[in-house]
Design a protein around this motif. Structure first.
Motif, mmCIF file in Angstrom:
data_model
loop_
_atom_site.group_PDB
_atom_site.id
_atom_site.type_symbol
_atom_site.label_atom_id
_atom_site.label_comp_id
_atom_site.label_asym_id
_atom_site.label_seq_id
_atom_site.Cartn_x
_atom_site.Cartn_y
_atom_site.Cartn_z
ATOM 1 N N ILE A 1 -8.535 11.797 8.218
ATOM 2 C CA ILE A 1 -8.311 10.948 7.213
ATOM 3 C C ILE A 1 -9.462 10.512 6.552
ATOM 4 O O ILE A 1 -10.280 9.994 7.347
ATOM 5 N N GLY A 2 -9.554 10.729 5.165
ATOM 6 C CA GLY A 2 -10.821 10.403 4.426
ATOM 7 C C GLY A 2 -10.656 9.094 3.708
ATOM 8 O O GLY A 2 -9.631 8.390 3.336
ATOM 9 N N GLU A 3 -11.832 8.447 3.660
ATOM 10 C CA GLU A 3 -11.837 7.140 2.898
ATOM 11 C C GLU A 3 -12.303 7.652 1.461
ATOM 12 O O GLU A 3 -13.613 7.542 1.086
ATOM 13 N N VAL A 4 -11.466 7.636 0.699
ATOM 14 C CA VAL A 4 -11.354 8.019 -0.688
ATOM 15 C C VAL A 4 -11.311 6.886 -1.617
ATOM 16 O O VAL A 4 -10.258 6.314 -1.861
ATOM 17 N N PHE A 5 -12.383 5.980 -1.975
ATOM 18 C CA PHE A 5 -12.251 4.919 -2.407
ATOM 19 C C PHE A 5 -12.082 5.063 -4.205
ATOM 20 O O PHE A 5 -12.788 5.043 -4.958
ATOM 21 N N ASP A 6 -10.684 5.393 -4.370
ATOM 22 C CA ASP A 6 -10.302 5.548 -5.791
ATOM 23 C C ASP A 6 -8.786 4.855 -5.870
ATOM 24 O O ASP A 6 -7.965 5.281 -5.317
ATOM 25 N N ALA A 7 -8.946 4.057 -7.023
ATOM 26 C CA ALA A 7 -7.531 3.287 -7.390
ATOM 27 C C ALA A 7 -6.546 4.214 -8.155
ATOM 28 O O ALA A 7 -5.523 4.155 -8.107
ATOM 29 N N SER A 8 -6.892 5.520 -8.628
ATOM 30 C CA SER A 8 -6.202 6.409 -9.348
ATOM 31 C C SER A 8 -5.379 7.202 -8.340
ATOM 32 O O SER A 8 -5.940 8.067 -7.587
ATOM 33 N N PRO A 9 -4.030 7.349 -8.399
ATOM 34 C CA PRO A 9 -3.132 7.831 -7.518
ATOM 35 C C PRO A 9 -3.560 9.402 -7.807
ATOM 36 O O PRO A 9 -3.711 10.425 -6.937
ATOM 37 N N SER A 10 -3.599 9.980 -9.068
ATOM 38 C CA SER A 10 -3.910 11.341 -9.457
ATOM 39 C C SER A 10 -5.451 11.898 -9.023
ATOM 40 O O SER A 10 -5.435 12.923 -8.599
ATOM 41 N N ALA B 1 -5.221 12.063 -4.864
ATOM 42 C CA ALA B 1 -4.274 13.056 -4.544
ATOM 43 C C ALA B 1 -5.084 14.537 -4.323
ATOM 44 O O ALA B 1 -4.456 15.057 -3.435
ATOM 45 N N GLN B 2 -6.008 14.710 -4.830
ATOM 46 C CA GLN B 2 -6.780 16.034 -4.569
ATOM 47 C C GLN B 2 -7.306 16.097 -3.372
ATOM 48 O O GLN B 2 -7.865 17.202 -2.938
ATOM 49 N N TYR B 3 -7.490 14.944 -2.740
ATOM 50 C CA TYR B 3 -8.262 14.967 -1.416
ATOM 51 C C TYR B 3 -7.370 15.117 -0.252
ATOM 52 O O TYR B 3 -7.790 14.982 1.068
ATOM 53 N N GLN B 4 -6.008 15.205 -0.377
ATOM 54 C CA GLN B 4 -5.039 15.324 0.643
ATOM 55 C C GLN B 4 -4.301 16.650 0.498
ATOM 56 O O GLN B 4 -3.558 16.923 -0.689
ATOM 57 N N GLY B 5 -3.980 17.393 1.438
ATOM 58 C CA GLY B 5 -3.296 18.635 1.470
ATOM 59 C C GLY B 5 -4.037 19.930 2.042
ATOM 60 O O GLY B 5 -5.269 19.676 2.643
ATOM 61 N N TYR C 1 -6.047 3.766 -1.070
ATOM 62 C CA TYR C 1 -6.549 3.049 -1.957
ATOM 63 C C TYR C 1 -5.856 2.608 -3.311
ATOM 64 O O TYR C 1 -5.662 1.544 -3.713
ATOM 65 N N PRO C 2 -4.941 3.458 -3.500
ATOM 66 C CA PRO C 2 -4.160 3.279 -4.744
ATOM 67 C C PRO C 2 -3.044 1.980 -4.404
ATOM 68 O O PRO C 2 -2.954 1.180 -5.257
ATOM 69 N N MET C 3 -2.426 2.416 -3.212
ATOM 70 C CA MET C 3 -1.468 1.172 -2.796
ATOM 71 C C MET C 3 -2.189 -0.107 -2.549
ATOM 72 O O MET C 3 -1.524 -1.107 -2.429
ATOM 73 N N TYR C 4 -3.482 -0.055 -2.078
ATOM 74 C CA TYR C 4 -3.944 -1.288 -1.800
ATOM 75 C C TYR C 4 -3.945 -2.212 -3.290
ATOM 76 O O TYR C 4 -3.812 -3.289 -2.906
#
Length: 112
Positions: free
Chosen positions: A26-35, A38-42, A52-55
């Motif tokens: 699980i990565g700590e991708v500090f980004d509020a933008s879901p789009s 999202a490129q960091y999961q899959g 972070y977007p849900m935070y």
């Protein structure tokens, strides 16, 4: 395995690394933008990331003072359900070392 700042490494490195480690990454991708996040999961990236977007949506909904915007959460859930490979694997949190602690973000600790 929690990986800090995976954005600073080529995304195609992570499937090989996580596969070789043989653990859920699980990565700590500090980004509020879901789009953007999202490129960091899959399968082309990491198993998952911290959400972070849900935070930011949770802070908008429950932080006092704040807009009390409950629709921010439902909007974020809707966006993430289409953008993320598997949104059920995202790591939800209310605070960590990179964002203000809840007691500093809301005047009412019971809002947590």
């Amino acid at each position: 395995l929690t990986i800090s700042a995976p954005r600073h490494v080529n995304t195609d490195f992570w499937p090989k690394f996580c596969g070789a480690a043989g653990v859920f990454c699980i990565g700590e991708v500090f980004d509020a933008s879901p789009s953007d996040a999202a490129q960091y999961q899959g399968p082309q990236a990491m198993d998952s990331i911290l959400h972070y977007p849900m935070y930011n949506a949770l802070l908008s909904a429950f932080g006092l003072p704040g807009p009390q915007n409950m629709s921010a959460m439902t909007d974020m859930i809707s966006q993430c359900s289409t953008l993320f490979k598997d949104p059920t694997l995202l790591g939800n949190f209310l605070e960590n070392q990179d964002v203000p602690r809840w007691a500093n973000a809301s005047v009412d600790e019971q809002s947590m």
